[in-house]
Every structure is written in C-alpha cells, then in structure tokens.
Design a protein around this motif. Structure first.
Motif, PDB file in Angstrom:
ATOM      1  N   GLN A  50       0.827  -1.204   0.000  1.00  0.00           N
ATOM      2  CA  GLN A  50       0.000   0.000   0.000  1.00  0.00           C
ATOM      3  C   GLN A  50       0.862   1.255   0.000  1.00  0.00           C
ATOM      4  OE1 GLN A  50      -4.133   1.035   1.958  1.00  0.00           O
ATOM      5  NE2 GLN A  50      -2.577   1.048   3.550  1.00  0.00           N
ATOM      6  N   LYS A  52       4.001   1.536  -1.118  1.00  0.00           N
ATOM      7  CA  LYS A  52       4.715   1.670  -2.389  1.00  0.00           C
ATOM      8  C   LYS A  52       3.806   2.135  -3.521  1.00  0.00           C
ATOM      9  CE  LYS A  52       8.837  -1.227  -2.021  1.00  0.00           C
ATOM     10  NZ  LYS A  52       9.716  -0.120  -2.479  1.00  0.00           N
ATOM     11  N   THR A  53       2.569   1.657  -3.538  1.00  0.00           N
ATOM     12  CA  THR A  53       1.668   2.061  -4.621  1.00  0.00           C
ATOM     13  C   THR A  53       1.268   3.524  -4.466  1.00  0.00           C
ATOM     14  OG1 THR A  53      -0.218   1.360  -5.950  1.00  0.00           O
ATOM     15  CG2 THR A  53      -0.545   1.399  -3.579  1.00  0.00           C
ATOM     16  N   LYS A  54       1.121   3.990  -3.235  1.00  0.00           N
ATOM     17  CA  LYS A  54       0.837   5.409  -3.016  1.00  0.00           C
ATOM     18  C   LYS A  54       2.007   6.265  -3.467  1.00  0.00           C
ATOM     19  CE  LYS A  54      -2.449   5.616   0.831  1.00  0.00           C
ATOM     20  NZ  LYS A  54      -2.640   6.157   2.199  1.00  0.00           N
ATOM     21  N   THR A 186      -1.172  -8.682 -11.298  1.00  0.00           N
ATOM     22  CA  THR A 186      -1.331  -7.806 -10.144  1.00  0.00           C
ATOM     23  C   THR A 186      -1.246  -8.600  -8.848  1.00  0.00           C
ATOM     24  OG1 THR A 186      -3.749  -8.034 -10.016  1.00  0.00           O
ATOM     25  CG2 THR A 186      -2.879  -6.291 -11.454  1.00  0.00           C
ATOM     26  N   VAL A 201      -2.665  -3.996  -7.559  1.00  0.00           N
ATOM     27  CA  VAL A 201      -1.436  -3.245  -7.813  1.00  0.00           C
ATOM     28  C   VAL A 201      -0.613  -3.968  -8.870  1.00  0.00           C
ATOM     29  CG1 VAL A 201       0.689  -2.366  -6.766  1.00  0.00           C
ATOM     30  CG2 VAL A 201      -1.439  -2.364  -5.452  1.00  0.00           C
ATOM     31  N   SER A 202      -0.100  -3.227  -9.827  1.00  0.00           N
ATOM     32  CA  SER A 202       0.662  -3.828 -10.917  1.00  0.00           C
ATOM     33  C   SER A 202       1.937  -4.500 -10.427  1.00  0.00           C
ATOM     34  CB  SER A 202       1.020  -2.765 -11.958  1.00  0.00           C
ATOM     35  OG  SER A 202       1.812  -3.326 -12.985  1.00  0.00           O
ATOM     36  N   PRO A 207       4.826  -0.123  -9.464  1.00  0.00           N
ATOM     37  CA  PRO A 207       3.651  -0.685  -8.763  1.00  0.00           C
ATOM     38  C   PRO A 207       2.473   0.283  -8.704  1.00  0.00           C
ATOM     39  CG  PRO A 207       5.261   0.051  -7.163  1.00  0.00           C
ATOM     40  CD  PRO A 207       5.898   0.242  -8.510  1.00  0.00           C
ATOM     41  N   TYR A 208       1.962   0.650  -9.882  1.00  0.00           N
ATOM     42  CA  TYR A 208       0.830   1.566  -9.926  1.00  0.00           C
ATOM     43  C   TYR A 208      -0.469   0.834  -9.549  1.00  0.00           C
ATOM     44  CZ  TYR A 208       3.873   4.638 -12.694  1.00  0.00           C
ATOM     45  OH  TYR A 208       4.900   5.435 -13.128  1.00  0.00           O
ATOM     46  N   PRO A 209      -1.407   1.536  -8.931  1.00  0.00           N
ATOM     47  CA  PRO A 209      -2.728   0.939  -8.707  1.00  0.00           C
ATOM     48  C   PRO A 209      -3.455   0.829 -10.039  1.00  0.00           C
ATOM     49  CG  PRO A 209      -2.729   3.244  -8.041  1.00  0.00           C
ATOM     50  CD  PRO A 209      -1.309   2.898  -8.368  1.00  0.00           C
TER      51      PRO A 209
END
Length: 250
Positions: A50, A52-54, A186, A201-202, A207-209
């Motif tokens: 969470q 890292k994706t943010k 994902t 998350v990719s 690691p984009y949402p």
C-alpha cells in the motif's frame, strides 16, 4: 472476467506438463513462481504494498481515472484525466452528464441546456429559465471560486486529493493473492477482508494501482495512462460564458 493472453496460457500448460513429468520420475514437485519476472512487490507485506503504490502514484504527473464513486447517497460516473495543475473529463450524475475542465485555479463546467434548467421553478419565470439555459447550452461556464459547487466539482479534477483519499484501504490490510487486470499481473490487497476496499497493484513495471473496489459498495474505479501527458488549456473566448459570481441552481 479478464481474458488471459494465449501465450501465457500455453506457458502455464507447458509448466504444468513439465512438473507432472518431474513428479512422475520420482523427484520433487515444482510450481511456477507467481512473482517470477515481476517488480517484486508481490513478496512484500500488505502495508508495504500500500505504501509503495501510493508513492508510485504520487511520483507521476498524469493518470486517467474511470468508474463510479458513490458519495452522500449519489452515484457519480467519472472519466477524468488528471495531472498536477488540473484535469479534464466527464461526470455523470442522476442521468445528466457534464464536462469539467480545470487549469490551475480556473474551473469550467460545460453541459447542455437540460442540465441548466430550473426544474424546481425557483426563478418563477419559465421563460427566463429557458433563455438562461439556452445561453449556457454547450458552453464552458467559469465556476466562481465562491460558489458552493466550486469545491465539490474541483475535487473531481484534483489528482492528489482524489488519490490520497481513494488509495487508503480501511481496517486491517492483508494480501489477497495474485490476479490480472487487462492482461497485467497484479497483487491484490484488501481492507478488512474486502469490506474496507480492495486494490489491485501492478506487478509489471512500477507498482501503480490499476483497479480499486471501494468498501461498502462505494464504487469501482480503474486507473490507466500513468505518466502519459495530455494537453490542458483554458477554452477559447468564444467557447465560454461568464455567468457572474454564482451559478444558477439546478
């Protein structure tokens, strides 16, 4: 259901066949590592994913966001392109669609005549209402910063505000296996087993949402075009109408 590319299907079938052969020869079994060839995020804890994706989402200037958001009992269907200094796209609510454009602090709204009509007859003059609606039909109307609708509508064009609120899952955050979204592998994380939202998350590249299901039936959104810039400029003078300090009630 997301279709799985044929190449990946054939590869998985080959791996299964080889594994069966190895087991048949009396050696130890094998399995395909779901994180092989990925960015490694799938091996992290849910809290780290969470975070890292943010961070990844906040590090790029542009994104496309599409789907539904339910707030204050109303459902909004969004298709917005956002970046640091504004955004553009469409919003549909209660069967009516309007377009939003924000460049810096300047916010514009464009809709058809039906959107602007005073359905409650507040003005007491149907003719005046129709004349005003016809004047605004298909034109960009600059939303005054002091108007009550400015804060609500500008929020749909604010990348950082939207993502900060959307990408936080509620409750105890845990991982929920490997999945695919539009052919992209994902890792899924959930808040309180899904009641607090789920986020894909990719595992490929950054690691984009990619997909968010909001908790409590509050909507589903997809994210795409990460980092892809787009033109953002104020409408031409002939495309705009200045309505003054307050928009008409509709």
């Amino acid at each position: 259901m997301t279709a799985i590319p044929q190449g990946r299907t054939r590869r998985a079938a080959l791996v299964s066949t080889l594994c069966a052969l190895v087991v048949g020869l009396g050696t130890t079994g094998c399995s395909e590592d779901p994180d092989a060839g990925t960015n490694g995020v799938g091996k992290l804890s849910a809290q780290e994913i969470q975070s890292k994706t943010k961070k990844a989402a906040g590090s790029v200037d542009a994104v496309r966001l599409a789907g539904t958001v339910v707030t204050s009992g109303k459902t909004y269907t969004l298709d917005m392109r956002l970046k640091a200094d504004g955004g553009t796209g469409s919003v549909t609510a209660e069967g009516s669609t309007f377009h939003l454009l924000r460049v810096g602090e300047a916010l514009y709204l464009k809709a058809d005549a039906a959107f602007w009509k005073h359905e409650d007859g507040e003005s007491g003059d149907a003719g005046a209402d129709k004349a005003a609606a016809d004047k605004l039909d298909g034109k960009y109307v600059k939303v005054p910063t002091g108007d009550a609708s400015y804060k609500k509508f500008s929020g749909f064009t604010d990348k950082d505000l939207l993502l900060d609120g959307l990408l936080t899952l509620h409750g105890s955050v845990k991982t929920d296996g490997h999945h695919e979204q539009s052919g992209v592998r994902t890792i899924r994380i959930t808040g309180d087993g899904g009641s607090g939202g789920t986020l894909d998350v990719s595992l490929e590249g950054e690691p984009y949402p990619l997909r968010l299901v909001r908790g409590g039936g509050a909507g589903t959104l997809s994210f795409s075009s990460w980092g892809k810039d787009f033109a953002l400029k104020e409408p031409a003078e002939g495309e705009t109408v200045d309505y003054g300090k307050q928009l008409p009630t509709s």
